[in-house]
Design an enzyme around this catalytic site. Structure first.
Site, PDB file in Angstrom:
ATOM      1  N   SER A 123     -65.118 -17.799  -2.701  1.00 20.14           N
ATOM      2  CA  SER A 123     -65.623 -19.151  -2.921  1.00 20.14           C
ATOM      3  C   SER A 123     -64.574 -20.254  -2.870  1.00 20.14           C
ATOM      4  O   SER A 123     -64.840 -21.361  -3.260  1.00 20.14           O
ATOM      5  CB  SER A 123     -66.356 -19.197  -4.246  1.00 20.14           C
ATOM      6  OG  SER A 123     -65.475 -18.838  -5.286  1.00 20.14           O
ATOM      7  N   LYS A 124     -63.384 -19.976  -2.396  1.00 20.01           N
ATOM      8  CA  LYS A 124     -62.354 -21.014  -2.424  1.00 20.01           C
ATOM      9  C   LYS A 124     -61.828 -21.474  -1.071  1.00 20.01           C
ATOM     10  O   LYS A 124     -61.575 -22.642  -0.871  1.00 20.01           O
ATOM     11  CB  LYS A 124     -61.128 -20.489  -3.195  1.00 20.01           C
ATOM     12  CG  LYS A 124     -61.247 -20.611  -4.671  1.00 20.01           C
ATOM     13  CD  LYS A 124     -59.922 -20.217  -5.321  1.00 20.01           C
ATOM     14  CE  LYS A 124     -60.066 -20.172  -6.821  1.00 20.01           C
ATOM     15  NZ  LYS A 124     -58.765 -20.027  -7.479  1.00 20.01           N
ATOM     16  N   ASN A 125     -61.575 -20.549  -0.149  1.00 22.85           N
ATOM     17  CA  ASN A 125     -60.695 -20.884   0.953  1.00 22.85           C
ATOM     18  C   ASN A 125     -61.308 -21.543   2.167  1.00 22.85           C
ATOM     19  O   ASN A 125     -60.622 -21.857   3.111  1.00 22.85           O
ATOM     20  CB  ASN A 125     -59.964 -19.621   1.414  1.00 22.85           C
ATOM     21  CG  ASN A 125     -59.130 -19.039   0.300  1.00 22.85           C
ATOM     22  OD1 ASN A 125     -58.220 -19.684  -0.177  1.00 22.85           O
ATOM     23  ND2 ASN A 125     -59.479 -17.845  -0.140  1.00 22.85           N
TER      24      ASN A 125
END
Lengths: 247, 337
Positions: free
Chosen positions: B115-117
């Site tokens: 869910s971040k990159n």
């Protein structure tokens, strides 16, 4: 450009070198600072790399820390950076990572530490009677202290669970402002010990397995608590005072 | 050229080493140069090392081909955190003009498990697609937030979409829905503030203030122990302390909560702040505080501010030091209400 520099990596490299006592005279500061200037955006924020990426407070902090470690502020426009930081203060007193985002422990640390490193917040500002400050100090203080939850730990945002690392992110902000003694140290200590793993190190929450990140911040949190056997911490740089001073 | 949708997992299970793929036989892989004395070498899996060695080969020779494009997908699936791979993928997209809608779908699948990159890449694609991408991007972040309504990166991306591409029409309603699901969701309160203050469709903070104050007071009365609406209420009067202390609804909600004699910590601290900024409380406030009967020593202070601090030291013991400090900072007033 196949091996362009990254602001976060540069900050880490310099911090590590500082911690191991490397002679900074051997570092090519000029190139680092020139490269850095090109990463600052018009609104004062920084991108970490030249070919485009997120821009937020984390990289403003990296830039400020790099300039501070190299003792050379030609790498950034401090006034613009300050303006960006101020735009990140939320309506509730904490700082988000970008203007408009939710106030967050990590963002608040980056904001306050950057302002401290750049010289925009004086030492122990809470004990001074000056009512003027570039940030809403009373609201920030209230927000930080409210982050200590019933279990004694610190949460990163309102209504979220406590997490070991925020004992550093938020604890450091309070230390930098001169308000660390306003927390409940015993309660924090109790929480942190429940996050210490039977194998050593710290996890994020009580009972979690340890990881390097939470272990590092667990130790720095205990440093702020002045735990016997640990060296005093330079909150602005996230390293021991000895390292920061080059002793 | 591009593989079928959603086959990343299948690829992982059936992976043929690059050294055995005929279409890669002309390429010499370039191993990672960790220097002569690596200090903390990572124990990479063989398929990871191999993929990255082939990546380095095409990256250094700047080969923007369909096989390179496929390779960036494999590399990203192995490590979505490698921004160099994402960057090269963008360069290939520009050269080959690959399908941008497919690209959004690809990023969406990566985002589900990481869910971040994805953010910068998604932003880049969305910008190329322009305002036409608004609905899809709002839908995408909505999906991410349905999995975790406080996902910081999803919120930050959603705010970028609104400011860069528009789509403000339903945002206040969306906040309303999320708050209906969880009134304690501080991210949703923050988004509400974002919409109320920045939406070009709503008229700005001052125009919205009245209805927002009413909404917030309802939320407070429902759960006075919830920090978020108290902060939001104060935020509605940002840079306008005069209006804040003069709005009777503010002090009134403090009094209401105090009268229930439960969950009144924020009511007390808000009242304290009001007093510190010049609010003159009437007698009923003193009576309400007297009625709390907190296990405190002796008669209440004649100075209401000091009295409140003493109660808070008792009922909010975690912040006892803070309330003592606040008490010490109170202006010395001779007059008492």
């Amino acid at each position: 450009m196949h091996n362009g520099s990254n602001l976060a990596s540069t900050y880490c490299a310099l911090a590590i070198l500082k911690a191991v006592g490397y002679n900074f005279a051997n570092i090519d500061s000029k190139s680092i600072l020139t490269s850095m200037r090109n990463l600052q955006q018009h609104d004062g924020s920084f991108m970490p790399i030249h070919f485009g990426a997120e821009k937020d407070l984390r990289f403003v902090y990296c830039a400020a820390a790099i300039c501070f470690l190299l003792e050379d502020w030609s790498g950034m426009d401090r006034e613009r950076a300050k303006a960006y930081i101020l735009n990140c203060q939320s309506y509730d007193g904490g700082f988000g990572l970008t203007p408009g985002s939710e106030s967050h422990g990590g963002g608040t640390y980056c904001a306050v530490a950057s302002l401290r490193l750049m010289g925009f917040i004086e030492d122990n500002v809470l004990s001074k009677n000056t009512s003027s400050s570039i940030i809403d100090l009373p609201l920030l203080l209230s927000w930080c202290l409210q982050r200590q939850a019933a279990d004694g730990g610190f949460q990163g945002r309102a209504n979220k669970p406590s997490d070991t690392c925020y004992a550093f992110w938020i604890g450091s902000v309070l230390r930098m402002l001169g308000g660390y003694n306003l927390i409940d140290k015993e309660a924090l200590r109790g929480f942190l010990l429940t996050c210490q793993s039977q194998y050593g190190g710290f996890g994020k929450c009580p009972g979690d397995l340890p990881d390097l990140y939470h272990s590092f911040y667990g130790y720095t949190a205990f440093s702020l608590l002045e735990e016997p056997g640990l060296n005093p911490l330079c909150a602005e740089l996230g390293m021991t005072e000895f390292s920061a001073l080059g002793i | 050229m591009e593989s079928d949708e959603g086959d990343e997992q299948q690829q992982e299970a059936e992976r043929l080493p690059l050294s055995q793929r005929p279409e890669w036989s002309d390429v010499t892989p370039i191993p990672q140069d960790d220097g002569p004395n690596p200090v903390v070498p990572i124990a990479y899996k063989p398929e990871f090392s191999e993929t990255m060695s082939y990546f380095r080969a095409v990256y250094y020779s700047d080969e923007r081909s369909s096989r390179s494009f496929q390779l960036t997908k494999e590399a990203i699936c192995l490590n979505p955190g490698n921004y160099t791979v994402w960057h090269f993928r963008r360069q290939i997209i520009e050269t080959l003009h690959t399908d941008l809608q497919d690209e959004l779908a690809f990023v969406g699948r990566i985002a589900k498990s990481n869910s971040k990159n994805y953010q910068h890449h998604r932003r880049w694609v969305a910008e190329k697609l322009g305002t036409g991408a608004v609905n899809k991007e709002l839908q995408f972040t909505k999906k991410m937030l349905s999995l975790d309504a406080k996902n910081y990166h999803a919120w930050s991306y959603r705010q970028w979409v609104l400011q860069a591409l528009g789509g403000w029409e339903d945002e206040l309603d969306y906040c309303q829905i999320l708050l209906g699901e969880d009134i304690f969701n501080n991210s949703a309160w923050n988004q509400r503030y974002f919409v109320v203050t920045r939406s070009p469709l709503l008229g700005g903070l001052i125009a919205m203030r009245d209805s927002e104050v009413n909404f917030t007071i309802e939320a407070i009365l429902g759960n006075p122990e919830n920090e978020s609406p108290w902060r939001y209420l104060r935020g509605l009067y940002k840079d306008d302390t005069e209006s804040w202390i003069n709005d009777p609804r503010i002090s009134s909600v403090c009094l209401k909560v105090l009268s229930t004699k439960s969950n009144y910590v924020f009511a007390l601290s808000t009242l304290l702040d009001l007093i510190c900024h010049g609010f003159r409380p009437s007698e009923e406030f003193r009576e309400a505080i007297n009625a709390l009967n907190t296990p405190d020593s002796g008669p209440l202070d004649s100075d209401l501010g000091r009295a409140i601090c003493r109660v808070l030291e008792c009922v909010d013991p975690l912040r006892c030091n803070y309330w003592l400090w606040r008490k010490s900072k109170l202006p010395l007033t001779v007059s008492s209400q």
